[in-house]
Write an enzyme that holds these catalytic residues in place. Structure first.
Site, PDB file in Angstrom:
ATOM      1  N   SER A  87       9.408  -6.521 -40.081  1.00 41.83           N
ATOM      2  CA  SER A  87       9.545  -6.391 -41.326  1.00 41.83           C
ATOM      3  C   SER A  87      10.889  -6.963 -41.874  1.00 41.83           C
ATOM      4  O   SER A  87      12.005  -6.817 -40.985  1.00 41.83           O
ATOM      5  CB  SER A  87       9.565  -5.060 -42.088  1.00 41.83           C
ATOM      6  OG  SER A  87       7.982  -4.881 -41.924  1.00 41.83           O
ATOM      7  N   THR A 101       0.621  -1.156 -45.420  1.00 45.78           N
ATOM      8  CA  THR A 101       0.279  -0.319 -46.319  1.00 45.78           C
ATOM      9  C   THR A 101      -1.194  -0.298 -46.432  1.00 45.78           C
ATOM     10  O   THR A 101      -1.829  -0.969 -45.969  1.00 45.78           O
ATOM     11  CB  THR A 101       0.995  -0.515 -47.837  1.00 45.78           C
ATOM     12  OG1 THR A 101       0.206  -1.940 -48.179  1.00 45.78           O
ATOM     13  CG2 THR A 101       2.334  -0.800 -47.793  1.00 45.78           C
ATOM     14  N   GLU A 121       3.242   0.213 -40.646  1.00 50.34           N
ATOM     15  CA  GLU A 121       2.106  -0.669 -39.990  1.00 50.34           C
ATOM     16  C   GLU A 121       1.138  -1.195 -40.803  1.00 50.34           C
ATOM     17  O   GLU A 121      -0.052  -1.321 -40.518  1.00 50.34           O
ATOM     18  CB  GLU A 121       1.601   0.154 -38.771  1.00 50.34           C
ATOM     19  CG  GLU A 121       2.622   0.329 -37.661  1.00 50.34           C
ATOM     20  CD  GLU A 121       2.021   0.408 -36.166  1.00 50.34           C
ATOM     21  OE1 GLU A 121       1.022  -0.438 -36.109  1.00 50.34           O
ATOM     22  OE2 GLU A 121       2.462   1.116 -35.375  1.00 50.34           O
ATOM     23  N   GLN A 145      -1.038  24.080 -50.781  1.00 44.24           N
ATOM     24  CA  GLN A 145      -1.357  24.781 -51.831  1.00 44.24           C
ATOM     25  C   GLN A 145      -2.176  25.947 -51.298  1.00 44.24           C
ATOM     26  O   GLN A 145      -1.924  27.003 -52.073  1.00 44.24           O
ATOM     27  CB  GLN A 145      -2.582  24.023 -52.422  1.00 44.24           C
ATOM     28  CG  GLN A 145      -3.311  24.439 -53.595  1.00 44.24           C
ATOM     29  CD  GLN A 145      -2.410  24.217 -54.917  1.00 44.24           C
ATOM     30  OE1 GLN A 145      -1.397  23.791 -55.154  1.00 44.24           O
ATOM     31  NE2 GLN A 145      -2.770  25.151 -55.935  1.00 44.24           N
ATOM     32  N   LEU A 161      -1.206  27.652 -48.995  1.00 43.46           N
ATOM     33  CA  LEU A 161      -0.244  28.763 -48.853  1.00 43.46           C
ATOM     34  C   LEU A 161       0.771  29.181 -49.837  1.00 43.46           C
ATOM     35  O   LEU A 161       1.630  30.281 -49.951  1.00 43.46           O
ATOM     36  CB  LEU A 161       0.894  28.331 -47.560  1.00 43.46           C
ATOM     37  CG  LEU A 161       0.632  28.762 -46.205  1.00 43.46           C
ATOM     38  CD1 LEU A 161      -0.724  28.098 -45.773  1.00 43.46           C
ATOM     39  CD2 LEU A 161       1.773  28.274 -45.173  1.00 43.46           C
TER      40      LEU A 161
END
Length: 386
Positions: free
Chosen positions: A131, A372, A370, A343, A345
């Site tokens: 990239s 999107t 690697e 959520q 917890l």
């Protein structure tokens, strides 16, 4: 259906032994440092040392190059079990496979013999330079150049978002070797060594998650390398890079499965202990339905990853679809499961006393790197429409 049709879904005793060994190392040598690694944004050296000592640093390297020759599924299990306690640490074997896969797929006998044994022995890590700032999903738009100069090549340009940059000794770097050539057929692959003159690193990126894995830019200022560092043929670079990703996307699926499993484990333990309205919250149907959905999608993701790993090992023609599907689905599942675990917890899930907020932050990158998940869907659609 013959009985052999089901072999894919039954792990061998060897695979289960790998899981048991890695889990023991992960819980003993890696988990105790995971929160500190994240908090300090430091490289997980304890994990690095433990992986080298146990031959899990680069388990994919074939035995003929001093490696243990783990197959694609065993390598995924290693990454999954490490990610269960520390996503940053799981990137050590994952990136070593990513960086060295071009050499394994297309390198000459000499290049393989030079670079794979030190990797297998844990003497050098291997990163991957594809990239750039303006060439992320559009890899063919890269600007980094490599020009011939006698027997050498001279690299000029930069690479972005390089995992474990600065720690790894070796880098597979993709560069344009024919600026006037046909797009996609004018790129070549090279091995660059950390000590090469003209090769430097940018500052560490300040990231949302995987903070223990350094992400930096690579800079090449008239970086001269010997001609025998070419991987494959001139002009084959992009083809090699995309073949590499077909294989290594599966490892990101495995990482995502590991993060999700770790989050589910913490959530289950918590809801059994947490009491409200006079009983454990695990007894409430609303909680049970959430747990059931989390476990169901996690197991579906795990099966997709294992099937894709088997296809990677065999080199099946439909690997591009299955690799993309496994990475895409598993990473979406990891993001959902870690969010739901936070959520479950409640307030405890939102603070650093518990590992779930870290797991949720770590999970996000699996939907991005690697390729999107939007690009994964393009890959899948193209395979369907061929």
């Amino acid at each position: 259906m013959s009985a052999s049709s089901f072999d894919l879904y039954r792990l061998s005793e060897e695979h289960e032994a790998v899981r048991e060994a890695v889990r023991a190392i992960a819980e003993d040598k890696i988990a105790p440092y995971a929160a500190e690694v994240d908090e300090q944004s430091r490289y997980p050296q304890e994990a690095h040392d433990a992986l080298v000592a146990s031959d899990f640093f680069a388990p994919h390297v074939p035995e003929e190059y001093d490696g243990v020759g783990a197959d694609a599924l065993a390598t995924c299990i290693v990454i999954e079990e490490l990610a269960r306690v520390c996503a940053s640490s799981s990137l050590i074997p994952a990136v070593n496979k990513l960086g060295s896969m071009p050499v394994i797929l297309a390198g000459s006998a000499e290049v393989k013999a030079r670079y794979l044994p030190p990797l297998a022995r844990g003497e050098a890590g291997f990163s991957y330079g594809l990239s750039e700032r303006e060439a992320g999903s559009d890899t063919a738009a890269m600007k980094t150049r490599a020009r011939r100069d006698g027997d050498d090549w001279v690299l000029t340009g930069q690479k972005s978002w390089i995992t474990n940059a600065g720690v790894s000794q070796y880098y597979t770097v993709l560069a344009v070797t024919d600026p006037d050539g046909r797009r996609g057929a004018n790129v070549s692959a090279f091995v660059v060594e950390k000590s090469d003159p003209g090769f430097t690193f940018g500052e560490k990126e300040r990231k949302l998650g995987i903070k223990g894995s350094p992400t930096r830019e690579l800079h090449f200022e008239s970086c001269r390398i010997p001609g025998d560092r070419l991987v494959g043929e001139v002009g084959d670079g992009l083809k090699i890079a995309l073949q590499t990703l077909d294989h290594t996307r599966v490892t990101i699926g495995a990482q995502a499965v590991g993060i999700a499993q770790g989050a589910l484990d913490v959530a289950i333990d918590y809801v059994k202990e947490r009491r409200q309205f006079g009983r454990a919250i695990a007894e409430f149907q609303g909680i049970q339905f959430m747990l059931a959905d989390m476990a169901m999608t996690l197991e579906a993701a795990r099966q997709m990853v294992y099937v894709a790993a088997a296809k990677s090992e065999r080199g099946d023609k439909d690997l591009p679809f299955f690799g993309a599907a496994a990475k895409c689905y598993a990473s979406d599942v990891a993001m959902q499961i870690t969010t739901d675990a936070v959520q479950l917890l409640g307030g405890a899930g939102y603070v650093k006393d518990f590992p779930l907020e870290r797991m949720m932050r770590d999970a996000k990158i699996t939907q991005i790197y690697e390729g999107t998940n939007q690009i994964q869907r393009l890959v899948m659609a193209r395979q369907l429409l061929k």
